[in-house]
Write a protein that holds these residues in place. Structure first.
Motif, PDB file in Angstrom:
ATOM      1  N   ASP A 144      -2.886  11.028   3.749  1.00  0.00           N
ATOM      2  CA  ASP A 144      -3.625  10.017   2.993  1.00  0.00           C
ATOM      3  C   ASP A 144      -3.860   8.816   3.903  1.00  0.00           C
ATOM      4  OD1 ASP A 144      -4.625   8.202   1.284  1.00  0.00           O
ATOM      5  OD2 ASP A 144      -2.913   8.141  -0.084  1.00  0.00           O
ATOM      6  N   THR A 145      -5.122   8.512   4.178  1.00  0.00           N
ATOM      7  CA  THR A 145      -5.390   7.363   5.039  1.00  0.00           C
ATOM      8  C   THR A 145      -5.833   6.156   4.241  1.00  0.00           C
ATOM      9  OG1 THR A 145      -7.583   8.300   5.350  1.00  0.00           O
ATOM     10  CG2 THR A 145      -5.983   8.618   7.139  1.00  0.00           C
ATOM     11  N   ARG A 146      -6.228   6.382   2.977  1.00  0.00           N
ATOM     12  CA  ARG A 146      -6.730   5.245   2.202  1.00  0.00           C
ATOM     13  C   ARG A 146      -5.623   4.545   1.442  1.00  0.00           C
ATOM     14  NH1 ARG A 146     -11.233   6.993  -1.445  1.00  0.00           N
ATOM     15  NH2 ARG A 146     -11.050   4.836  -2.123  1.00  0.00           N
ATOM     16  N   GLY A 147      -4.738   5.290   0.851  1.00  0.00           N
ATOM     17  CA  GLY A 147      -3.638   4.702   0.097  1.00  0.00           C
ATOM     18  C   GLY A 147      -4.139   3.930  -1.097  1.00  0.00           C
ATOM     19  N   ARG A 148      -3.188   3.347  -1.853  1.00  0.00           N
ATOM     20  CA  ARG A 148      -3.580   2.512  -2.989  1.00  0.00           C
ATOM     21  C   ARG A 148      -2.581   1.378  -3.097  1.00  0.00           C
ATOM     22  NH1 ARG A 148      -0.512   4.587  -7.758  1.00  0.00           N
ATOM     23  NH2 ARG A 148       1.050   5.855  -6.754  1.00  0.00           N
ATOM     24  N   GLU A 165      -5.393  -4.624   3.792  1.00  0.00           N
ATOM     25  CA  GLU A 165      -5.751  -4.797   2.390  1.00  0.00           C
ATOM     26  C   GLU A 165      -4.600  -5.418   1.591  1.00  0.00           C
ATOM     27  OE1 GLU A 165      -8.082  -2.141  -0.933  1.00  0.00           O
ATOM     28  OE2 GLU A 165      -7.252  -1.171   0.830  1.00  0.00           O
ATOM     29  N   SER A 166      -3.362  -4.952   1.816  1.00  0.00           N
ATOM     30  CA  SER A 166      -2.269  -5.541   1.036  1.00  0.00           C
ATOM     31  C   SER A 166      -1.972  -6.959   1.519  1.00  0.00           C
ATOM     32  CB  SER A 166      -1.018  -4.647   1.044  1.00  0.00           C
ATOM     33  OG  SER A 166      -0.604  -4.359   2.331  1.00  0.00           O
ATOM     34  N   TYR A 175       0.964   5.430   0.120  1.00  0.00           N
ATOM     35  CA  TYR A 175       0.153   6.591   0.504  1.00  0.00           C
ATOM     36  C   TYR A 175       0.745   7.824  -0.151  1.00  0.00           C
ATOM     37  CZ  TYR A 175      -1.493   3.284   3.971  1.00  0.00           C
ATOM     38  OH  TYR A 175      -2.009   2.178   4.582  1.00  0.00           O
ATOM     39  N   ASP A 193      -0.600  -3.504   6.057  1.00  0.00           N
ATOM     40  CA  ASP A 193      -2.001  -3.150   6.260  1.00  0.00           C
ATOM     41  C   ASP A 193      -2.898  -4.266   5.723  1.00  0.00           C
ATOM     42  OD1 ASP A 193      -1.546  -2.324   3.464  1.00  0.00           O
ATOM     43  OD2 ASP A 193      -3.676  -1.864   3.654  1.00  0.00           O
ATOM     44  N   LYS A 223       0.861  -1.179   0.000  1.00  0.00           N
ATOM     45  CA  LYS A 223       0.000   0.000   0.000  1.00  0.00           C
ATOM     46  C   LYS A 223       0.889   1.218   0.000  1.00  0.00           C
ATOM     47  CE  LYS A 223      -4.572   0.409   0.926  1.00  0.00           C
ATOM     48  NZ  LYS A 223      -4.988   0.125   2.215  1.00  0.00           N
TER      49      LYS A 223
END
Ligand code: SF4
Ligand code: SF4
Ligand code: SF4
Ligand code: SF4
Ligand code: FES
Lengths: 170, 895
Positions: free
Chosen positions: B58-62, B83-84, B53, B81, B51
């Motif tokens: 930025d709290t959502r990141g990608r 999600e990753s 940021y 995190d 992830k």
């Protein structure tokens, strides 16, 4: 004083209890199948050696008393030799737990005392039985991807036939 | 340097790398498959997701693929995190849907990167219940096994095989889930680097076939750091042994030398260690003329008597360690010590050593050769004589594409993009050799010349670069033009490299190469010179110094020698048979020390069995003058022992007390004292007393199994472990493993990283030097003295009508003595034939009677359009002329 008399009395009462001693070896105690004693190597339902010499039992053995060497016949792995030094084995059962093929199994046969320690060194011929032991159905090569005699690529459980790599369809 | 924040921690990272490389360098356990430090990123596997940021707010990141994302200053990323983590475990789950249930019967099991990554991502229960796709395997020849079901389509194999090593017969077929990596049809892999597939493939698709035939798990083998003995490059290797037999060879990373890859000769040529032709007992010539096994005591008694019968001469060996050669030199005295190489080779070796010492252009390491932006190869087919150099030169031509990429602002690790650019941007590689080489397709010009003309071309190039260097008079116009073009290309470079060697048997070729490098160095201070020599310790011998073999032959022929001691050297490979037999017959005692039976041990009176490189410690000096220590992995039973111990025992039996060594370190100390030029070799590795936290380095893994059973059939009592008195490695699983000098690392392993990719944990920066410095001490880097150009320019080559100039041709397998004896490599020996020009082939027919090295045999003749008139090539040391290695005029006759 009182305690001595009490001890004598209790001992005396035991004369009328049922005896716990069994007349071994004429009488043998019941051993559950999962009891951990003499180790065997089993065969798969087709009668072929189950052990694929993956070395996991040897690796997990806390006293390092299993040694083997892999060899191969037309894709089928099996041990060239398989040796257990029972004079070291602590019958912990970890080998059985590690075995991915159910080849190595502990049995309830605990009668393996010897006068000579070298007699406790068992080779594959001494370990291999003719049946499947406690697990009647499992056949590793039926689920593995390797082609072995009698089971070609794509013939294992839940396998598609081999891909035609010169085909153009995805 | 940029600063990136990984999971809240700041780390310094190189700005020209990607996030994956930076994370791994920072010590993070980030799973990956398709990225490889020397093969770059292609983003095929999607395993390295993290992830990123855009800023602190930025709290959502990608989710990004770490291997495809450049390092930027201030980058913030999270590897942990939810999600990753979830993304990565889903990726492994997908990759595993078609993966067979094979681990127990897979050679990769226990050192499998796929296993490691699967465990690391936490995917442990299979949910996919549908059918798996399957593939048929191919027979890829004697070295590599194929089990295609296990593939995860990371494309590493083809990227290495085709893009990196220039192979053409391995490719990706089909598409989607069916994608297949193999050859168009079953057949031996043609590349000389096919063995690297075993280490490059992160799964068990490609595995080591000879190893599989005596397979054991990684954790069950003893390891030792070693050095390849099959050519002079000195690639670092790890040897694995169990139960007295050498099981396999692995690459041992050395950032300056072999880095991630070995050639197949080095990887598969060591079978001679276990071969049936090994000598295991002393042999004594009986009265009936046959060699009979004898006891150590009887052998030593005779050895002592032979040594007391003067005069004694010694013949050393370029395939024996410095220590063994030094022991022989001490035993027989400096004036009686011969290097064990032919007169021509001796002269070239001395010349090479002297050039490398004084040349203002410094000696290229293999890694520097990879970075050269213009290369000239003079007279040496490096892709066969020193294969790993060939692979390095293949990378050098990419320099131009790196510049183009830098201009287009494409990072160099973005491999596919840089390679597409590179199809038209190639840095120049010129070859002037007598025949075609594997590097022809990537060279801008391939000149096919006889050795004299190669030298003339070289001198002309040097003169074009620096008019002060001698001029070649009466140079043909075409060649002058070629020389000009080469000179211009070299001058246009900033890191030019000149490569040459002794294969042509021509001193002027070496001198011309030295002139060019020196001329270039005046204006291009990063000019490098690389001169190859024939064998793994040829350069060590040159530094030790001694007489050529011819001097030994003359002394023998003159009847001035009573005893000759031959150290690990088959003299029939160097001296014509008739001359050798006649010379040896004049000595009273011929004592041969070797580990393999050879034609020389066949004629000796006394044969003493020595230890192979897997069974002894010692130091070898590579072509770049790098002294490297190899350590023993196997402990042979007496009477097999180190060559220096036999020589010491012989001295003792002859009542001499000056060779009173007990340990290798004592030999090394005496060697350093006697040879000031070699003193630094002591630093090649720590001595036997080296300890970390009071412990030696353990050579067995912590999970080594079978200790109490392996020899229980012989004796149920546990045998005492072997003692290693010469090196700082223990022989058991007891001892230290962790941070240690790189020269001592017996295997690569780190928690959660069971595969060879655990190497990342031992570099400060992934792909950089090993922590604590790459192993090896360079011995030839003195202070260069004022340079004087060589001026012995030969006349042009004149073909003869009555004879052909036969030059030695290099072969991957079959021309080097030790790999030649490895059973696994036998099928790769190409049949020997005489290569001539098409016109000559017409004249000679399909077979001819060739007189070479004093013998006449019928040989097959093949046409090679590249070969100049009057020249022919025949494989060095090939049957029926094992003694052929030096160029010579040879007559032919109709059969
Ligand atoms: S039962 Fe335990 S001690 Fe015995 S062989 Fe198995 S693992 Fe080793
Ligand atoms: S774990 Fe099972 S299959 Fe593997 S070597 Fe041991 S007995 Fe054989
Ligand atoms: S490649 Fe790795 S994961 Fe696959 S079967 Fe082999 S050991 Fe197991
Ligand atoms: S064969 Fe191995 S290296 Fe090649 S794509 Fe498949 S997993 Fe990757
Ligand atoms: S390692 Fe990044 S996508 Fe494969």
């Amino acid at each position: 004083m009182l305690s001595n008399v009490r001890t004598l009395w209790l001992t005396f009462l035991h004369l009328f209890h049922r005896s716990e001693t069994v007349g071994y070896p004429e009488t043998k105690p019941y051993m559950a199948p999962r009891y951990r004693a003499r180790i065997i190597l089993s065969r798969d339902p087709d009668g072929a050696e189950r052990c694929v010499s993956c070395n996991l039992c040897a690796a997990v053995c806390p006293v390092d008393c299993i040694s083997l060497q892999k060899t191969e016949d037309q894709g089928r792995w099996y041990p060239e030799y398989f040796r257990i030094n029972f004079s070291r084995c602590i019958f912990c059962g970890l080998c059985e737990e590690a075995c991915p093929t159910y080849a190595i199994q502990l049995t309830p046969d605990y009668e393996m005392s010897e006068y000579e320690r070298p007699n406790l060194v068992y080779e594959k011929e001494d370990l291999l039985i003719s049946g499947t032991g406690k697990y009647p159905d499992y056949n590793f090569y039926r689920v593995a991807g390797m082609a072995v005699p009698g089971k070609d690529k794509g013939e294992a459980e839940r396998e598609d036939p081999p891909v035609d790599i010169h085909g153009l369809l995805p | 340097m940029a600063t990136i924040h990984i999971d809240g921690q700041p780390f310094a990272a190189r700005a020209d790398t990607n996030l994956l490389q930076a994370c791994l360098s920072a010590g993070t356990d980030l799973p990956y498959f398709c990225w490889h430090p020397d093969l770059g990123s292609v983003g095929a596997c999607r395993q390295c997701a993290v992830k990123q940021y855009s800023g602190p707010d930025d709290t959502r990141g990608r989710i990004v693929m770490a291997c495809m994302t450049p390092v930027t200053d201030g980058a913030i990323l999270s590897t942990r995190d939810a999600e990753s983590l979830d993304f990565r475990s889903s990726v492994v789950e997908w990759l595993m849907t078609n993966h067979p249930h094979d681990c127990p019967v897979c050679e990769e099991g226990g050192e499998c990167h796929l296993q490691d990554m699967t465990v690391m991502t936490g995917h442990h229960a299979r949910r996919y219940r549908f059918r798996k796709r399957t593939h048929r395997n191919q027979d890829l020849g004697p070295f590599v096994k194929h089990e295609m079901n296990r593939c995860i389509a990371c494309y590493r194999c083809v990227r290495f095989y085709r893009d990196y090593a220039g192979g053409e017969d391995l490719a990706a077929f089909a598409s989607h889930n069916s994608v297949y990596f193999g050859r168009a049809e079953s057949g031996t892999l043609e590349s000389d680097f096919s063995g690297n597939l075993v280490e490059v493939c992160p799964t068990g698709v490609f595995t080591d076939k000879p190893f599989s035939s005596r397979y054991v798990r990684k954790w069950d083998m003893r390891g030792a750091p070693s050095v390849c003995v099959h050519c002079a490059v000195g690639c670092n290797t790890i040897l694995n042994e169990r139960d007295g037999s050498l099981r396999r060879v692995l690459n041992r990373y050395n950032g300056e030398v072999n880095r991630y890859f070995l050639c197949d000769r080095g990887r598969f040529g060591t079978g001679f260690v276990n071969a049936a032709s090994r000598l295991r007992a002393p042999l004594l010539r009986a009265s009936d003329g046959s060699l009979q096994a004898t006891s150590m005591a009887a052998a030593l008694a005779l050895f002592g008597e032979a040594l007391s019968t003067g005069p004694v001469i010694g013949i050393g060996s370029p395939r024996a360690s410095l220590e063994a050669n030094f022991a022989l030199r001490t035993l027989v005295g400096a004036q009686n010590f011969h290097l064990g190489v032919s007169g021509i080779e001796h002269d070239l070796l001395t010349l090479t050593r002297d050039i490398l010492r004084v040349s203002p252009a410094r000696i290229a390491t293999l890694h520097q050769a990879e970075q050269a932006d213009a290369v000239l190869v003079l007279g040496e087919d490096v892709s066969k004589t020193a294969p790993r150099i060939g692979l390095a030169l293949r990378q050098s031509v990419r320099q131009a594409s790196f510049e183009a990429a830098a201009q287009a602002r494409i990072p160099l690790w973005l491999d596919a993009a840089v390679r597409s650019l590179g199809t038209d941007a190639r840095s120049p590689l010129f070859q002037a050799t007598p025949a075609a080489t594997d590097l022809d397709p990537i060279a801008v010009a391939n000149l096919r010349l006889a050795p004299e003309d190669i030298a003339r071309l070289g001198f002309a190039v040097a003169h074009c670069i620096d008019p002060a260097s001698p001029q070649v008079v009466d140079l043909a116009e075409a060649m002058a033009g070629q020389a000009r073009a080469i000179a211009d290309a070299l001058l246009a470079a900033t890191r030019p490299l000149v490569v040459s060697g002794g294969q042509c048997g021509s001193a002027p070729v070496l001198q011309a190469a030295a002139n060019i490098a020196a001329a270039l160095h005046r204006t291009r201070p990063e000019t490098r010179l690389m001169l190859t020599v024939a064998e793994c310790n040829s350069m060590g011998l040159a530094l030790l110094g001694g007489e050529p073999l011819d001097a030994a032959m003359e002394a023998l022929e003159a009847g001035m020698v009573a005893t000759v001691v031959v150290l690990e050297n088959d003299l029939f490979r160097r001296v014509p048979q008739a001359r050798l037999l006649h010379a040896l017959a004049r000595a009273r005692h011929v004592v041969a020390l070797d580990h393999l039976a050879s034609a020389t041990t066949q004629v000796a009176e006394l044969v003493l069995p020595t230890a192979t490189f897997a069974e002894t410690d010692g130091t070898l000096v590579s072509h770049e003058g790098r002294a490297q220590r190899f350590f023993q992995v196997s402990f042979p039973v007496a009477p097999v022992q180190d060559a220096w111990r036999w020589l010491r025992d012989g001295a003792k039996a002859a009542h001499r007390h000056d060779l009173d060594w007990q340990h290798l370190d004592e030999v090394i100390a005496d060697l350093c004292a006697a040879h000031p030029a070699l003193t630094a070799m002591r630093g090649a590795a720590p001595d036997a007393g080296f300890r970390i936290a009071g412990s030696p380095i353990r050579s067995e893994t912590h999970r080594f199994s079978g200790r109490t059973a392996i020899h229980a059939n012989v004796s149920v009592r546990d045998a005492k472990p072997e003692a290693n008195i010469d090196g700082p490695l223990s022989t058991t699983m007891e001892g230290y493993y962790g941070e240690m000098p790189a020269a001592l690392r017996p295997y690569f392993w780190a928690p959660s990283w069971n595969s060879g990719q655990s190497l990342n944990k031992f570099q400060d920066e992934v792909g950089g030097p090993l922590r604590g410095g790459d192993p090896g001490i360079r011995l030839l880097d003195g202070d260069p003295v004022p340079w004087r150009y060589h001026d012995a320019i030969p006349g042009a080559f004149q073909p003869r009508v009555d004879a052909l100039m036969v030059l030695p041709k290099g072969r991957l397998i079959g021309s080097e003595e030790l790999s030649d004896r490895a059973p696994a490599a036998k099928p790769r020996i190409e049949p020997a034939a005489l290569s001539v020009s098409p016109a000559m082939r017409q004249a000679l027919g399909a077979t001819t009677m060739l007189s070479l090295t004093g013998a006449v045999h019928a040989v097959a003749v093949v046409a090679d359009p590249a070969i100049p008139e009057g020249v022919a090539l025949f494989p060095a040391h090939a049957h029926p002329f094992p003694g052929f290695a030096d160029p010579q005029w040879a007559e032919t006759a109709a059969p």
